[in-house]
Design a protein around this motif. Structure first.
Motif, PDB file in Angstrom:
ATOM      1  N   ALA A 169     -15.240  -0.747   8.221  1.00 56.73           N
ATOM      2  CA  ALA A 169     -14.355   0.347   7.375  1.00 56.73           C
ATOM      3  C   ALA A 169     -12.980  -0.320   7.582  1.00 56.73           C
ATOM      4  CB  ALA A 169     -14.839   1.581   7.633  1.00 56.73           C
ATOM      5  N   ALA A 170     -12.676  -0.552   8.731  1.00 59.24           N
ATOM      6  CA  ALA A 170     -10.983  -1.122   9.173  1.00 59.24           C
ATOM      7  C   ALA A 170     -10.932  -2.059   8.503  1.00 59.24           C
ATOM      8  CB  ALA A 170     -10.947  -0.979  10.753  1.00 59.24           C
ATOM      9  N   MET A 171     -11.818  -3.089   8.706  1.00 62.49           N
ATOM     10  CA  MET A 171     -11.505  -4.452   7.988  1.00 62.49           C
ATOM     11  C   MET A 171     -11.338  -4.414   6.551  1.00 62.49           C
ATOM     12  SD  MET A 171     -11.088  -6.279  10.781  1.00 62.49           S
ATOM     13  CE  MET A 171     -10.647  -4.814  11.516  1.00 62.49           C
ATOM     14  N   ARG A 172     -12.374  -3.719   5.922  1.00 64.16           N
ATOM     15  CA  ARG A 172     -12.436  -3.444   4.516  1.00 64.16           C
ATOM     16  C   ARG A 172     -10.932  -2.846   3.789  1.00 64.16           C
ATOM     17  NH1 ARG A 172     -17.748  -1.632   4.762  1.00 64.16           N
ATOM     18  NH2 ARG A 172     -16.933   0.296   4.941  1.00 64.16           N
ATOM     19  N   ASP A 173     -10.339  -1.696   4.721  1.00 66.05           N
ATOM     20  CA  ASP A 173      -9.175  -0.991   4.380  1.00 66.05           C
ATOM     21  C   ASP A 173      -8.005  -2.208   4.555  1.00 66.05           C
ATOM     22  OD1 ASP A 173      -7.613   1.506   3.735  1.00 66.05           O
ATOM     23  OD2 ASP A 173      -6.689   0.791   5.651  1.00 66.05           O
ATOM     24  N   MET A 174      -8.125  -2.978   5.759  1.00 64.72           N
ATOM     25  CA  MET A 174      -7.136  -3.884   6.107  1.00 64.72           C
ATOM     26  C   MET A 174      -7.090  -5.115   4.826  1.00 64.72           C
ATOM     27  SD  MET A 174      -6.536  -6.203   9.578  1.00 64.72           S
ATOM     28  CE  MET A 174      -5.428  -7.466   9.845  1.00 64.72           C
ATOM     29  N   GLY A 175      -8.390  -5.355   4.162  1.00 63.63           N
ATOM     30  CA  GLY A 175      -8.373  -6.487   3.385  1.00 63.63           C
ATOM     31  C   GLY A 175      -7.682  -5.872   1.877  1.00 63.63           C
ATOM     32  N   ARG A 176      -7.943  -4.680   1.501  1.00 60.24           N
ATOM     33  CA  ARG A 176      -7.695  -4.210   0.581  1.00 60.24           C
ATOM     34  C   ARG A 176      -6.047  -4.039   0.614  1.00 60.24           C
ATOM     35  NH1 ARG A 176     -11.895   0.763   0.287  1.00 60.24           N
ATOM     36  NH2 ARG A 176     -13.616  -0.340  -0.386  1.00 60.24           N
ATOM     37  N   ARG A 177      -5.364  -3.622   1.750  1.00 61.54           N
ATOM     38  CA  ARG A 177      -3.889  -3.625   1.927  1.00 61.54           C
ATOM     39  C   ARG A 177      -3.326  -4.928   1.556  1.00 61.54           C
ATOM     40  NH1 ARG A 177      -1.507   0.866   4.304  1.00 61.54           N
ATOM     41  NH2 ARG A 177      -3.041   2.491   4.634  1.00 61.54           N
ATOM     42  N   GLU A 178      -3.811  -6.037   2.390  1.00 59.84           N
ATOM     43  CA  GLU A 178      -3.340  -7.280   2.206  1.00 59.84           C
ATOM     44  C   GLU A 178      -3.448  -7.908   0.793  1.00 59.84           C
ATOM     45  OE1 GLU A 178      -5.461  -9.787   4.996  1.00 59.84           O
ATOM     46  OE2 GLU A 178      -4.457  -8.969   6.573  1.00 59.84           O
ATOM     47  N   ALA A 179      -4.410  -7.530   0.109  1.00 56.58           N
ATOM     48  CA  ALA A 179      -4.475  -7.998  -1.212  1.00 56.58           C
ATOM     49  C   ALA A 179      -3.569  -7.150  -2.118  1.00 56.58           C
ATOM     50  CB  ALA A 179      -5.882  -7.604  -1.843  1.00 56.58           C
ATOM     51  N   LEU A 180      -3.204  -5.730  -2.018  1.00 54.92           N
ATOM     52  CA  LEU A 180      -2.284  -4.915  -2.678  1.00 54.92           C
ATOM     53  C   LEU A 180      -1.052  -5.687  -2.484  1.00 54.92           C
ATOM     54  CD1 LEU A 180      -3.786  -1.459  -2.140  1.00 54.92           C
ATOM     55  CD2 LEU A 180      -3.583  -2.890  -4.367  1.00 54.92           C
ATOM     56  N   ALA A 181      -0.611  -6.017  -1.120  1.00 54.36           N
ATOM     57  CA  ALA A 181       0.573  -6.476  -0.818  1.00 54.36           C
ATOM     58  C   ALA A 181       1.073  -7.887  -1.389  1.00 54.36           C
ATOM     59  CB  ALA A 181       0.929  -6.822   0.674  1.00 54.36           C
ATOM     60  N   ALA A 182      -0.160  -8.616  -1.748  1.00 60.22           N
ATOM     61  CA  ALA A 182      -0.026 -10.196  -2.095  1.00 60.22           C
ATOM     62  C   ALA A 182       0.374  -9.844  -3.675  1.00 60.22           C
ATOM     63  CB  ALA A 182      -1.249 -10.713  -2.053  1.00 60.22           C
ATOM     64  N   ALA A 183      -0.157  -8.784  -4.314  1.00 60.30           N
ATOM     65  CA  ALA A 183      -0.088  -8.580  -5.626  1.00 60.30           C
ATOM     66  C   ALA A 183       1.355  -7.706  -5.972  1.00 60.30           C
ATOM     67  CB  ALA A 183      -1.175  -7.595  -6.469  1.00 60.30           C
ATOM     68  N   GLY A 184       2.286  -7.576  -4.761  1.00 63.01           N
ATOM     69  CA  GLY A 184       3.424  -6.980  -4.912  1.00 63.01           C
ATOM     70  C   GLY A 184       3.257  -5.380  -5.055  1.00 63.01           C
ATOM     71  N   LEU A 185       2.136  -4.777  -4.607  1.00 62.02           N
ATOM     72  CA  LEU A 185       1.708  -3.355  -4.817  1.00 62.02           C
ATOM     73  C   LEU A 185       1.961  -2.830  -3.488  1.00 62.02           C
ATOM     74  CD1 LEU A 185      -1.248  -3.329  -7.294  1.00 62.02           C
ATOM     75  CD2 LEU A 185       1.269  -2.856  -7.944  1.00 62.02           C
ATOM     76  N   SER A 186       2.155  -1.449  -3.202  1.00 64.20           N
ATOM     77  CA  SER A 186       2.367  -0.379  -2.287  1.00 64.20           C
ATOM     78  C   SER A 186       0.809  -0.584  -1.418  1.00 64.20           C
ATOM     79  CB  SER A 186       2.728   0.690  -2.370  1.00 64.20           C
ATOM     80  OG  SER A 186       2.672   1.490  -1.320  1.00 64.20           O
ATOM     81  N   PRO A 187       0.901  -0.638  -0.122  1.00 60.63           N
ATOM     82  CA  PRO A 187      -0.457  -0.544   0.665  1.00 60.63           C
ATOM     83  C   PRO A 187      -1.057   0.696   0.080  1.00 60.63           C
ATOM     84  CG  PRO A 187       1.319  -1.400   2.030  1.00 60.63           C
ATOM     85  CD  PRO A 187       1.884  -1.048   0.830  1.00 60.63           C
ATOM     86  N   ASP A 188      -0.185   1.893  -0.101  1.00 62.19           N
ATOM     87  CA  ASP A 188      -0.947   3.097  -0.311  1.00 62.19           C
ATOM     88  C   ASP A 188      -1.052   3.249  -1.878  1.00 62.19           C
ATOM     89  OD1 ASP A 188      -0.923   3.779   2.385  1.00 62.19           O
ATOM     90  OD2 ASP A 188       1.187   4.649   2.185  1.00 62.19           O
ATOM     91  N   PHE A 189      -1.178   2.090  -2.615  1.00 62.89           N
ATOM     92  CA  PHE A 189      -1.446   2.260  -4.075  1.00 62.89           C
ATOM     93  C   PHE A 189      -2.566   2.995  -4.445  1.00 62.89           C
ATOM     94  CE2 PHE A 189      -2.859   0.399  -8.120  1.00 62.89           C
ATOM     95  CZ  PHE A 189      -1.884   0.873  -8.975  1.00 62.89           C
ATOM     96  N   LEU A 190      -3.574   2.321  -3.968  1.00 60.46           N
ATOM     97  CA  LEU A 190      -5.236   3.167  -4.300  1.00 60.46           C
ATOM     98  C   LEU A 190      -5.223   4.509  -3.829  1.00 60.46           C
ATOM     99  CD1 LEU A 190      -7.645   0.147  -3.176  1.00 60.46           C
ATOM    100  CD2 LEU A 190      -6.624   0.644  -5.322  1.00 60.46           C
TER     101      LEU A 190
END
Length: 468
Positions: A169-190
Motif C-alpha cells: 500500500a505504501a508503494m502504491r501511494d508513493m507511485g501515485r504521488r510521483e506520477a502526480l508530481a510528474a504531471a505538475g499536480l499536487s501530491p494531495d490532488f487525489l
C-alpha cells in the motif's frame, strides 16, 4: 390430553436429565465467549516484530512508516465516529486509542547488515538486534533490488503478511504521488478530489403525510430484516438440533420393543404428538437458554457502555412487532412440525445406528438447501428466485419469515400460510402411516417405497410382520 402429557413428560425428562444435554447447552455460550476472548487476546498478545529496510536512503522506509501512521489515524477517526454515535466521551475513546497506538506490532530498526547472506542469522533468530522492545531477531527485511525495480520482502514466516501488505500500500501511494508530481499536480490532488465528492446518504421512502417524504436510513430501519433473519436461522438451528433426538430416540425404543408397551396404553397419534412436543420443548429450552444468555450479555453491555441501549432498542421493537412476529411464529411452528414428523418417520424405519447414519447424508443435504435459500433471501429478498422458491413447501417456512419485513402482498402471505397448513397436514398423515409401519409392523428403510405406494393406493396389502 393426559396421555399426550404423559408421553411428553417421559421423553422431555429423559432428555434433560442427561448430563450431555446440559453440556451441549453450556457449550454454545461458552464457545462464543472463548471465541470472542480468543480474538481479543490474540490481537492484544500479538508479539512486537522488528523489520529493517536496506536501501541507499530512507525513502521507502519512511513510506512504510507513513502507511502505518495513516492506518492509525483512520482507526482513530472510525473510533471517534463510533464513540459519537454511542455517546461515549471522546476523551475516553482517545485514551484507549492512544494505548493501542503506543504498542505498534511492527517496528523498524536499523539494518544490521546490507546483504541477504549477512542478514540470514538475524532472520532465523540466531542473532538479535536492539530495539524498543528489547533484543529480538528480525521478523523481515526489505531489500531494494540492484536495478531499483523491486523492494524484495524476505521473512522466515510466510503466514503473517500484514507487514508486506502495508508495504505494498505504501508503494502504491508513493507511485501515485510521483506520477502526480510528474504531471505538475499536487501530491494531495487525489485526496482533495475525494473530499470534494458528493456524499451519497441512504434514505427510506415513507408513505406518510404530505410533505414528509422519508428519513435517512438508520439501524432501526434495518432491525426488522435482521430480526427476521435471526428467527429464520433459529428455525433452521432447531430443526438441525432435533435430528439426533428423533432418530436416536426412535431407534432405541424400536430396538428395545418399547413401542409395544407404549401402544398398549396410548394411541399412535397421541404417542407422536407427545414425542414431538417433548423434542420441541427440549430445543426450545436450549434456545431460550441461549436467548437468556444473550439478554444478560446485552444488559451488562448496556450498563457498561454508554449508548449501547440506543443500538439495542430498535431490535427489541422489531422483535415485538405483531406484523412480523405473528407470521414468523406461525411459520416457525408449521416448519418445525413439517420437518419433525419427516425425521421421526424415517427414524422409525431404522433398527441400528448404522442404518440411521445412512440417512444422515440425504438429511443434511435436505437441510442445507433451506440454508442456501435463507442466505439468498437475506441478501436480496426481492429476487425472483426468492419469490418462486417461497412457494416450495420445504422452503416456505424460512422464506416467508424473511419476506415479512419487506411487506409482501397480503394474498401471498395468506396463500403461503394456507399451503403450509395443507402440506403439513398431508406430511403428518403420511408420516403417521410410515411410523406405524416401522414402529408397529417392523418395516425397514428398504420398504419405504412400497409403503408410499400402498399409502396412495397403488400397492397391495402390507406384508405381515414375522412371528416372534
Amino acid at each position: 390430553m393426559r396421555n399426550i402429557f404423559l408421553i411428553f413428560r417421559r421423553d422431555y425428562l429423559g432428555y434433560v436429565k442427561a448430563w450431555g444435554f446440559w453440556l451441549s447447552l453450556a457449550a454454545v455460550p461458552l464457545f462464543l465467549m472463548i471465541g470472542a476472548s480468543f480474538g481479543y487476546f490474540a490481537a492484544a498478545s500479538s508479539p512486537v516484530r522488528y523489520y529493517a529496510v536496506v536501501e541507499p536512503s530512507r525513502v521507502y522506509a519512511d513510506a512504510i512508516d507513513a502507511e502505518f501512521q495513516r492506518r492509525s489515524r483512520a482507526a482513530a477517526e472510525e473510533a471517534a465516529a463510533l464513540a459519537a454515535q454511542m455517546n461515549i466521551p471522546l476523551a475516553e475513546a482517545e485514551e484507549q486509542l492512544a494505548d493501542t497506538a503506543a504498542t505498534r506490532r511492527f517496528i523498524e530498526v536499523p539494518a544490521p547488515a546490507r546483504t541477504l547472506e549477512e542478514l540470514r542469522p538475524y532472520l532465523t533468530g540466531d542473532r538479535t538486534v536492539p530495539g524498543p522492545a528489547g533484543d529480538r531477531g528480525l521478523f523481515a527485511v526489505f531489500i531494494l533490488s540492484e536495478d531499483g525495480s523491486q523492494l524484495e520482502y524476505w521473512s522466515n514466516d510466510v503466514n503473517v503478511d500484514t507487514l508486506r501488505r502495508a508495504a505494498e500500500a505504501a508503494m502504491r501511494d508513493m507511485g501515485r504521488r510521483e506520477a502526480l508530481a510528474a504531471a505538475g499536480l499536487s501530491p494531495d490532488f487525489l485526496r482533495a478530489a475525494d473530499e470534494t465528492a458528493l456524499a451519497v446518504p441512504a434514505f427510506r421512502l415513507q408513505a406518510t403525510q404530505a410533505g414528509e417524504s422519508g428519513a435517512e436510513v438508520t439501524v432501526a430501519d434495518r432491525a426488522p430484516a435482521i430480526v427476521a433473519g435471526a428467527l429464520a436461522y433459529f428455525l433452521w438451528l432447531m430443526i438441525f438440533s432435533i435430528i439426533q433426538y428423533l432418530l436416536m430416540g426412535t431407534i432405541e425404543e424400536r430396538s428395545n420393543k418399547i413401542f409395544d408397551t407404549l401402544l398398549t396404553s396410548v394411541k399412535l397419534p397421541q404417542l407422536l404428538a407427545g414425542k414431538m412436543l417433548a423434542v420441541f420443548a427440549v430445543t426450545t429450552t436450549m434456545i431460550l437458554s441461549w436467548t437468556l444468555f444473550g439478554a444478560i450479555g446485552s444488559v451488562i453491555t448496556a450498563s457498561q457502555v454508554p449508548g449501547a441501549m440506543e443500538m439495542i432498542r430498535p431490535f427489541i421493537a422489531a422483535a415485538t412487532d405483531p406484523g412480523l412476529i405473528l407470521p414468523g411464529l406461525i411459520s416457525f411452528v408449521l416448519g418445525y412440525i413439517l420437518y419433525g414428523t419427516i425425521f421421526m418417520a424415517l427414524g422409525s424405519l431404522c433398527d441400528t445406528i448404522q442404518e440411521a447414519q445412512t440417512l444422515l447424508s440425504p438429511i443434511m443435504i435436505l437441510l442445507m438447501l433451506p440454508m442456501f435459500a435463507i442466505f439468498v433471501a437475506f441478501q436480496d429478498p426481492g429476487s425472483p428466485i426468492v419469490d418462486i422458491t417461497s412457494w416450495i413447501p420445504l422452503f416456505t417456512p424460512f422464506l416467508l419469515i424473511l419476506r415479512m419485513p419487506h411487506d409482501p402482498p397480503m394474498w401471498e402471505v395468506i396463500a403461503q400460510m394456507g399451503m403450509m397448513v395443507a402440506v403439513t397436514a398431508l406430511v403428518v398423515w403420511g408420516s403417521t402411516k410410515v411410523y406405524r409401519a416401522g414402529a408397529v409392523h417392523g418395516a425397514g428403510i428398504g420398504e419405504l417405497g412400497g409403503m408410499l405406494k400402498r399409502a396412495v393406493g397403488l400397492g397391495g396389502k402390507p406384508k405381515e410382520a414375522p412371528a416372534e
